[in-house]
Enzyme design. Structure first.
Site, PDB file in Angstrom:
ATOM      1  N   ARG A   1     -11.298   0.507  14.285  1.00  0.00           N
ATOM      2  CA  ARG A   1     -10.955   1.261  13.092  1.00  0.00           C
ATOM      3  C   ARG A   1     -11.656   0.627  11.903  1.00  0.00           C
ATOM      4  O   ARG A   1     -12.818   0.899  11.672  1.00  0.00           O
ATOM      5  CB  ARG A   1      -9.410   1.242  12.947  1.00  0.00           C
ATOM      6  CG  ARG A   1      -8.831   2.222  12.013  1.00  0.00           C
ATOM      7  CD  ARG A   1      -7.314   2.101  11.915  1.00  0.00           C
ATOM      8  NE  ARG A   1      -6.895   0.847  11.274  1.00  0.00           N
ATOM      9  CZ  ARG A   1      -5.650   0.564  10.912  1.00  0.00           C
ATOM     10  NH1 ARG A   1      -4.680   1.425  11.140  1.00  0.00           N
ATOM     11  NH2 ARG A   1      -5.355  -0.571  10.327  1.00  0.00           N
TER      12      ARG A   1
ATOM     13  N   LYS B   1       0.849  -1.207   0.000  1.00  0.00           N
ATOM     14  CA  LYS B   1       0.000   0.000   0.000  1.00  0.00           C
ATOM     15  C   LYS B   1       0.875   1.244   0.000  1.00  0.00           C
ATOM     16  O   LYS B   1       2.085   1.166   0.281  1.00  0.00           O
ATOM     17  CB  LYS B   1      -0.897  -0.027   1.233  1.00  0.00           C
ATOM     18  CG  LYS B   1      -0.148   0.010   2.565  1.00  0.00           C
ATOM     19  CD  LYS B   1      -1.063  -0.297   3.749  1.00  0.00           C
ATOM     20  CE  LYS B   1      -0.320  -0.198   5.069  1.00  0.00           C
ATOM     21  NZ  LYS B   1      -1.171  -0.650   6.204  1.00  0.00           N
TER      22      LYS B   1
ATOM     23  N   TYR C   1      15.728  31.281   6.306  1.00  0.00           N
ATOM     24  CA  TYR C   1      14.565  32.148   6.544  1.00  0.00           C
ATOM     25  C   TYR C   1      14.436  32.474   8.028  1.00  0.00           C
ATOM     26  O   TYR C   1      14.506  31.584   8.884  1.00  0.00           O
ATOM     27  CB  TYR C   1      13.286  31.446   6.107  1.00  0.00           C
ATOM     28  CG  TYR C   1      13.086  31.381   4.613  1.00  0.00           C
ATOM     29  CD1 TYR C   1      13.052  32.541   3.843  1.00  0.00           C
ATOM     30  CD2 TYR C   1      12.901  30.159   3.980  1.00  0.00           C
ATOM     31  CE1 TYR C   1      12.859  32.470   2.471  1.00  0.00           C
ATOM     32  CE2 TYR C   1      12.696  30.076   2.615  1.00  0.00           C
ATOM     33  CZ  TYR C   1      12.672  31.245   1.866  1.00  0.00           C
ATOM     34  OH  TYR C   1      12.470  31.178   0.520  1.00  0.00           O
TER      35      TYR C   1
HETATM   36  C1  LIG Z   1      -0.585  -1.676   6.888  1.00  0.00           C
HETATM   37  C2  LIG Z   1      -1.197  -2.971   7.277  1.00  0.00           C
HETATM   38  C3  LIG Z   1      -0.415  -4.125   7.357  1.00  0.00           C
HETATM   39  C4  LIG Z   1       1.078  -4.093   7.249  1.00  0.00           C
HETATM   40  O1  LIG Z   1       1.572  -3.610   8.474  1.00  0.00           O
HETATM   41  P1  LIG Z   1       3.131  -3.504   8.753  1.00  0.00           P
HETATM   42  O2  LIG Z   1       3.259  -3.278  10.204  1.00  0.00           O
HETATM   43  O3  LIG Z   1       3.601  -2.334   7.946  1.00  0.00           O
HETATM   44  O4  LIG Z   1       3.745  -4.761   8.288  1.00  0.00           O
HETATM   45  C5  LIG Z   1      -1.044  -5.322   7.600  1.00  0.00           C
HETATM   46  N1  LIG Z   1      -2.383  -5.381   7.765  1.00  0.00           N
HETATM   47  C6  LIG Z   1      -3.172  -4.300   7.728  1.00  0.00           C
HETATM   48  C7  LIG Z   1      -4.624  -4.442   7.932  1.00  0.00           C
HETATM   49  C8  LIG Z   1      -2.604  -3.040   7.501  1.00  0.00           C
HETATM   50  O5  LIG Z   1      -3.378  -1.965   7.458  1.00  0.00           O
END
Ligand SMILES: *Cc1c(COP(=O)(O)O)cnc(C)c1O
Length: 389
Positions: free
Chosen positions: A145, A48, A275
């Protein structure tokens, strides 16, 4: 070479002597092998957010080469991008609004996580699609969530089982996600495992026999074997991040960001820099201007605290981070225009790591890597990188 072909050939940042990010595909493959070797479960590569900023297709291919057999993303759009890039492994998408175009997912062979009755009914109850919709029922075990509230679980399973019997959906998986996996001794982890086990019992009682049961992400895959079930979902770990420390010393950070030194100058004591003149040289100081800024993903909040490495020596950022440039204190370092500053990297040649940048910025390394902007030129290296500290 035809002009069109030349335009399509990726140009490595070093070729342009500009600011750029290099992703080590070998590091991702190495990290995937580490997780695959520590579990009997299958490995889903979670790519993702453009592979945590490293390039979704790049990370996906490197992870599949290291033993991953599934891909995971949060949206159907991300899944379709992977299909367009030519990836054919099973893909799960887990944030799916009601009214998602289900037929598009079915045709692209994208599995959909389902967390609510309304999502389930949208997937299965109305129109018939060209094939049963492959779903993973997603339970909340402590995040409040994106998973289904436990009170709705029994009904979700019962309706899914009925739709499965009608050939409308196929329940491929049961999943949840842990809230405290990066704190391995936290009692919430045992609670999540128990809630998940209970949810599996309810699902089986409803007549569901999912191929996959999956709860663990990076931290639990590294340190909590009781959470592995049949599939572990690894995202951060692929690119060398594990906040739990359970994999310490075993992962390799996959991203390196470099930027050219544009100019150097020696300034007198008291000279204000940047700045607002927030920083004044405390003595005669050699300054180097480096072509990278907050528009590239360098957190502005890290100004005055962070370092870059030039010739392996750390140079502190002074004054404010600008949009396109930073100024560093290079006193005592033999630095000339055209030299390369390493902003972050695997941490083996003196350069800071994303974990350090996260500390300097009051955040987690995930936000550093996903914050690298579109402007950053990208290259993929297949050379092996050193181990993380
Ligand atoms: C992002 C996510 C993962 C991966 O998590 P990591 O800690 O980055 O390995 C796995 N499952 C769900 C539902 C997630 O949202």
């Amino acid at each position: 070479m035809a002009p069109d072909a030349r335009r399509m050939t990726p140009v490595a940042p070093t070729t342009l002597a500009g600011t750029g990010m290099t992703v080590s595909a070998a590091a991702v493959t190495h990290n995937t092998r580490y997780f695959a070797s520590r579990t009997a479960a299958a490995v889903m590569a979670v790519v993702k957010a453009d592979g945590y900023g490293h390039g979704a297709a790049t990370v996906a291919r490197a992870a599949l080469a290291g033993g991953a057999t599934w891909l995971g993303v949060t949206s159907l759009a991300e899944a379709l991008d992977l299909r367009t890039a030519g990836l054919s492994a099973p893909i799960l998408s887990w944030l799916n609004p009601v009214q998602i175009p289900v037929e598009t997912a079915v045709r692209a062979r994208v599995d959909l996580a389902v967390s609510s009755l309304s999502q389930l009914r949208w997937c299965g109850a109305g129109q018939r699609w060209s094939a049963p919709v492959r779903v993973h029922l997603h339970l909340d075990t402590g995040l409040a969530r994106d998973g289904a509230p436990p009170a709705e679980w029994a009904q979700l399973c019962a309706e899914a089982a009925a739709l499965e019997r009608e050939g409308r959906v196929s329940v491929v998986g049961i999943m949840s996600h842990m809230s405290h996996a990066d704190e391995p001794s936290h009692p919430a982890n045992a609670v999540a495992r128990a809630r998940f086990a209970n949810a599996l019992d309810i699902a089986h009682g409803a007549g569901l026999t999912p191929l996959h049961r999956h709860l663990a992400a990076t931290s639990a895959a590294a340190g909590d074997p009781a959470s592995h079930h049949t599939l572990v979902r690894i995202g951060a770990g692929l690119v060398g991040i594990d906040l739990s420390g359970a994999s310490a010393g075993s992962l390799v950070r996959a991203m390196t960001v470099t930027a050219p030194v544009l100019m150097t100058r020696s300034v007198a004591r008291g000279t204000p820099v940047g700045y607002g003149g927030q920083w004044h040289a405390p003595a005669t100081t050699t300054l180097a201007t480096v072509q990278v800024g907050y528009a590239d993903g360098v957190p502005r909040v890290a100004g005055g605290r962070a370092f870059v490495a030039i010739h392996g020596r750390r140079c502190r950022l002074v004054g404010r981070v600008s949009m396109d440039q930073i100024v560093v204190d290079a006193t005592g370092t033999a630095v000339s225009p055209g030299d390369v500053a390493t902003v972050w990297g695997p941490g083996v040649s003196g350069e800071p790591t994303i974990d350090e940048w996260a500390q300097w910025s009051g955040t987690i390394p995930h936000e550093i890597v996903t914050g690298v902007s579109h402007r950053m030129r990208r290259a993929v290296s297949s050379a092996a990188a050193g181990a993380a500290r």
